[in-house]
Scaffold this active site. Sequence first.
Site, PDB file in Angstrom:
ATOM      1  CG  ASP A   1      -2.180   0.849   1.022  1.00 46.47           C
ATOM      2  OD1 ASP A   1      -3.258   0.265   0.843  1.00 46.47           O
ATOM      3  OD2 ASP A   1      -2.061   2.093   1.015  1.00 46.47           O
TER       4      ASP A   1
ATOM      5  CE1 TYR B   1     -12.530   3.992 -10.312  1.00 47.15           C
ATOM      6  CE2 TYR B   1     -14.746   3.639 -11.158  1.00 47.15           C
ATOM      7  CZ  TYR B   1     -13.690   3.227 -10.372  1.00 47.15           C
ATOM      8  OH  TYR B   1     -13.767   2.050  -9.669  1.00 47.15           O
TER       9      TYR B   1
END
Length: 260
Positions: A40, A158
């Site tokens: 991450d 997106y």
Amino acid sequence: MGITDLLTGQHVVVTGGGSGIGDGIARLFAAQGARVSVTDLRAEAAAKTAAAIEADGGTATAITLDVTDEDSVTAGLTAARATHGPVDAVVNSAGAWIGGSVTEVSVSDWDTVMSVNVRGAFLVARGVLPEMVDRGSGRLVMISSVAGLKATRRAGAYNPSKSALLALTRNIAIDYAGSGIRANAICPGVIDGTGMDHTVRAFRNGYTEDYQRWVTELHPLGRLGTPEDVARCALFLASDQSSWMTGTSVVVDGGCMTGY
């Protein structure tokens, strides 16, 4: 949850593993016996997921990794291999959402969304495919979206990014099938309570009873999704249970695409 054997002995890298869908996938895979490299951008988030896995008796390592940066991807994968050995499977779950139509999003917004959602998956795939080719096996699971299959208003960056991710998945599948490598994608509907869900709701003024009713009704099964719903599909695609599947996308959306 007890350890079972669908992924026993397998080293799986999960990007975006510190929260939401990625967290759910990392936890389920570890419960199925995988050694999980939880990556991450946020070190503390990756560490939290890895610690929870270890506390449940699984095996996990937290790795700070920026999927948009080639050097960071290389360093992160090197660290993952140093701890858990060659990579058997990857789940690309890192994602970004910035709302707005094509004229509303800035060029910087466009670049950010494309960098995380497409470039990131591309860089991670490039980082693991050579070793998978050498070993004659490997699995890649891409977390796309129903937004990659249909248009939604004011998502001019997106939606194209998630469509591009599906195209990338198909190209990897057809180019590397002869090397024993499979690549598939998952297209989730709305997953409740994740960071992306909160971002979308903030943009669309979604913290109202009317919005909650409307977005729930988009899913004929009568509820929004959970990270675990997606994780179970990812487990299927990352294991030998799906050994004759590659280049496809699986919709996990509570019937959203059907009802839409």
